[in-house]
Design a protein around this motif. Sequence first.
Motif, PDB file in Angstrom:
ATOM      1  N   LEU A  85      47.814  30.016  35.600  1.00 44.67           N
ATOM      2  CA  LEU A  85      46.648  29.148  35.694  1.00 44.67           C
ATOM      3  C   LEU A  85      45.614  29.747  36.643  1.00 44.67           C
ATOM      4  O   LEU A  85      44.408  29.706  36.364  1.00 44.67           O
ATOM      5  N   SER A  86      46.074  30.292  37.760  1.00 42.42           N
ATOM      6  CA  SER A  86      45.133  30.925  38.697  1.00 42.42           C
ATOM      7  C   SER A  86      44.401  32.080  38.014  1.00 42.42           C
ATOM      8  O   SER A  86      43.186  32.256  38.194  1.00 42.42           O
ATOM      9  N   TYR A  87      45.170  32.899  37.228  1.00 44.61           N
ATOM     10  CA  TYR A  87      44.535  33.999  36.506  1.00 44.61           C
ATOM     11  C   TYR A  87      43.515  33.477  35.492  1.00 44.61           C
ATOM     12  O   TYR A  87      42.428  34.044  35.320  1.00 44.61           O
ATOM     13  N   LEU A  88      43.862  32.380  34.794  1.00 45.95           N
ATOM     14  CA  LEU A  88      42.952  31.816  33.784  1.00 45.95           C
ATOM     15  C   LEU A  88      41.657  31.362  34.437  1.00 45.95           C
ATOM     16  O   LEU A  88      40.554  31.642  33.923  1.00 45.95           O
ATOM     17  N   ILE A  89      41.750  30.673  35.560  1.00 45.73           N
ATOM     18  CA  ILE A  89      40.549  30.185  36.241  1.00 45.73           C
ATOM     19  C   ILE A  89      39.701  31.361  36.716  1.00 45.73           C
ATOM     20  O   ILE A  89      38.467  31.391  36.530  1.00 45.73           O
ATOM     21  N   ALA A  90      40.355  32.357  37.334  1.00 42.48           N
ATOM     22  CA  ALA A  90      39.606  33.503  37.864  1.00 42.48           C
ATOM     23  C   ALA A  90      38.951  34.299  36.738  1.00 42.48           C
ATOM     24  O   ALA A  90      37.781  34.715  36.854  1.00 42.48           O
ATOM     25  N   ASP A  91      39.699  34.533  35.648  1.00 44.20           N
ATOM     26  CA  ASP A  91      39.155  35.322  34.544  1.00 44.20           C
ATOM     27  C   ASP A  91      37.987  34.598  33.878  1.00 44.20           C
ATOM     28  O   ASP A  91      36.967  35.218  33.552  1.00 44.20           O
ATOM     29  N   THR A  92      38.136  33.262  33.657  1.00 42.43           N
ATOM     30  CA  THR A  92      37.052  32.506  33.026  1.00 42.43           C
ATOM     31  C   THR A  92      35.836  32.475  33.936  1.00 42.43           C
ATOM     32  O   THR A  92      34.687  32.583  33.472  1.00 42.43           O
ATOM     33  N   ALA A  93      36.068  32.334  35.257  1.00 42.82           N
ATOM     34  CA  ALA A  93      34.947  32.306  36.202  1.00 42.82           C
ATOM     35  C   ALA A  93      34.235  33.652  36.252  1.00 42.82           C
ATOM     36  O   ALA A  93      33.006  33.717  36.414  1.00 42.82           O
ATOM     37  N   ARG A  94      34.991  34.757  36.106  1.00 42.79           N
ATOM     38  CA  ARG A  94      34.380  36.080  36.154  1.00 42.79           C
ATOM     39  C   ARG A  94      33.454  36.291  34.959  1.00 42.79           C
ATOM     40  O   ARG A  94      32.395  36.905  35.070  1.00 42.79           O
TER      41      ARG A  94
END
Length: 811
Positions: free
Chosen positions: A575-584
């Motif tokens: 989930l942390s990766y999903l949030i960071a990737d989408t935010a990037r």
Amino acid sequence: MKSRSTLATWLGGLDSCRLARVLETRRDAASPPEPRSVGELADRLQRPGSVALALPQLALPHLQVAEALAALRAPASRDALAELLGAADDGTTGDLEAVLEALADHALVWPDGAGKLRMAGPLRQAWDAPLGLDAPLEELLAGTTSDELRGMLAALGIKPPGTKSQRLAALVEHHSDAERILSAVAKAPAATRKLLEGRAGAGPARPARFIMFGSPGPDPEPGARWALDRGLLIQDRHRYGPARMPAEVALALRGPDWHAPFQPVPPSVGLAPITSREVDHEASAAASAFAAGAASVLSACSTTAPARLKSGGIGARELARIGKAAQADDAVVRLTLETAYAAGLLARDGDRVAPTEAYDGWAEQEPPEQFAVLLQGWWNLALTPTQARDEDDKALPALGGAPPCNGCVQARHGLLAAAARLPAGHGVRVTADLGPLIAWHRPFADSSPDGPPFATVIREAELLGVLARGALSALGIHLRTGDPEAPGIECRRLLPSATATARIGADLTAVATGAPSARLAALLDSVADRETSGTASVWRFSAASVRRALDAGHTPEDITADLAAVAAGPLPQPLSYLIADTARRHGRVRVASAACVLHGDEPALLAELATHRRLAKLGLRQLAPTVLISRSPLDTTLAALRAEGYAPVAETDEGTVRIEKARPRRATAPVPAPRGSRARGGGRIAATSTAQESAALDPSTLATRLLAAPATTPEPAPFDGGAPFATDTEEIVAGWAKRLPYSDIRQLAHAIDTGQAITVEYVATSGNRTVRTLSRLDLDPPYLEAWCHLRDAERVFTLSRIHSVMSAALE
């Protein structure tokens, strides 16, 4: 008037406890302003509208006894009633006495000073032909000449007396003896016997439809002349309509073994043992699941207000959309919408149905409080909310504005009455068996249009946890008491508090067991997509759902922090990766309106957009390495880019990121709050009484007061020097509403002064007689301005055309 005087005498002879029972049973007759004497109470109890309110509360044996008494043309003796019902033969005399006591508690049947049973006049009129019997002989012979009576007696072989009254008495005496009637019929021709025997069990004959008023009827039927000559059939002297059979003749021909139906014992059902813990457990599970489903349904309505059909109501397509968004079936959606609308959480707003401001406060409450509001709304609904099809199998919309259905209310009350009388520690083995029990307890209730009787209302009770394991739960028990506080207390006991945390897994799901709190649900709805609701709610995170939260102005740091605060453990790495990737990826392309301009910091990305074949319809043109212009509007361009997997953001005219967060649509209250009486100029009358809306007195207190007061209250005579009126409003109403008795004047004036609703019988200039419930009363003699709930609009009524008044509080 005779029945009113005997009722007043009987009421005055009761002790305070028994009179309090009558007042408790017939609460509408004791509504403010309270009656000031037993005479006034008797007058209120005898009103047709008040009797009509009492009738649906009666069980089958009560109605059967009342119908038998109506057939006997009360006053009648207990022995005659018992003989007609066959109570002595089948050992149900005790049951008959219990039924008569219950009817007396309703002030519908009571004993007079001579020991005879009397009944309320409007109750007798409930049957055109009680037990299928026509009027007695003496009534049918009204207008018969002395010579005609002499001819009937002579045909029967009876020497006619000298006077008309003696001849009438002799004929009545003959017909009162069943043996003599049967002996006469035995001598009749075969055609006559066949005619009489057929008519005896078929009920009174009705005029043929083709007979016009004022024209003579057809010739007597074959074999009828012999019976007409002996008074076994009676023909109108002008031959209007068919010949009629006196009640005495019909009873004699039915035979000594025929008795009026009397079923004092409810139908038997298959029972299964059940413990209170098992009932509580199932009721708690059902109520919790419905509370969670209802919250999801109303949240979906808050996000997108459902559209109304042109014909009114919410159609099948919108219901399916709401059900899909809330993960709820059609029954839960319909039940939630109807109860929420009744509770004021939803209202019509143009071509849509939107939540009201009251919904926002409701959404912040705990599930027990939320559920209690909807449960009370269901209990008072004048319709069956989950009925999806009518008698013709046509689909019914939700919130369709159907007329009030008292039979639907009685079905609900009958269900609880039937379940409450099951043996302690038992429930029905098959819930469908409750259908015949409901019909026994509430014969006036509306059944299901198809399928097992009352299946729809039984299913609703199970969905709400009112009925569990075939038994009445504590929720249902407290609903029956009428205590407004008790159901809420029971809801807090049975329903758990809202869940404030969720279990977030590595599979990108969030699971909240029980009902999620408003804060938790709002957070997860903003950043994830809800997949299921009920005893456990599941949300799923995706790039699109996270981007939706970023579009609404949340930063990735805020999203991570908010989720960590409600997570039962640490946030999973996926989930942390999903949030960071989408935010990037979010905001790498920025769209400005010029109609519109696209710009960014990566020339390669802008060049890719300019040459993208599927974006060609936008008319993109590169003005600089980091700037594109689009011929399509900003919102269209945003949607197209997002559909192709990009994550653009919109800019305001000032160059800041536009926050895409729409304010939920809110509707106003469906009906304006009642206003008090006020002067508005033009000769209108302002209320002179400072009395506030008052609650009805405790029945015991009122009973003691009535028994201590004079039996009758003198009525003021405003223009003849009579006793003074209690208020100026009373005097004004009395001066214009000439048809109203003083007790009705008091009630109408009280409603005007206190702003209460009132029900009136009104006769229009056309002569049509209607019953209207009115609120927001404004007196403007000789008129009364009011909000008419029948027409759902403001209307003006002429005071002189109001023929009766009664409280609207219990309708």
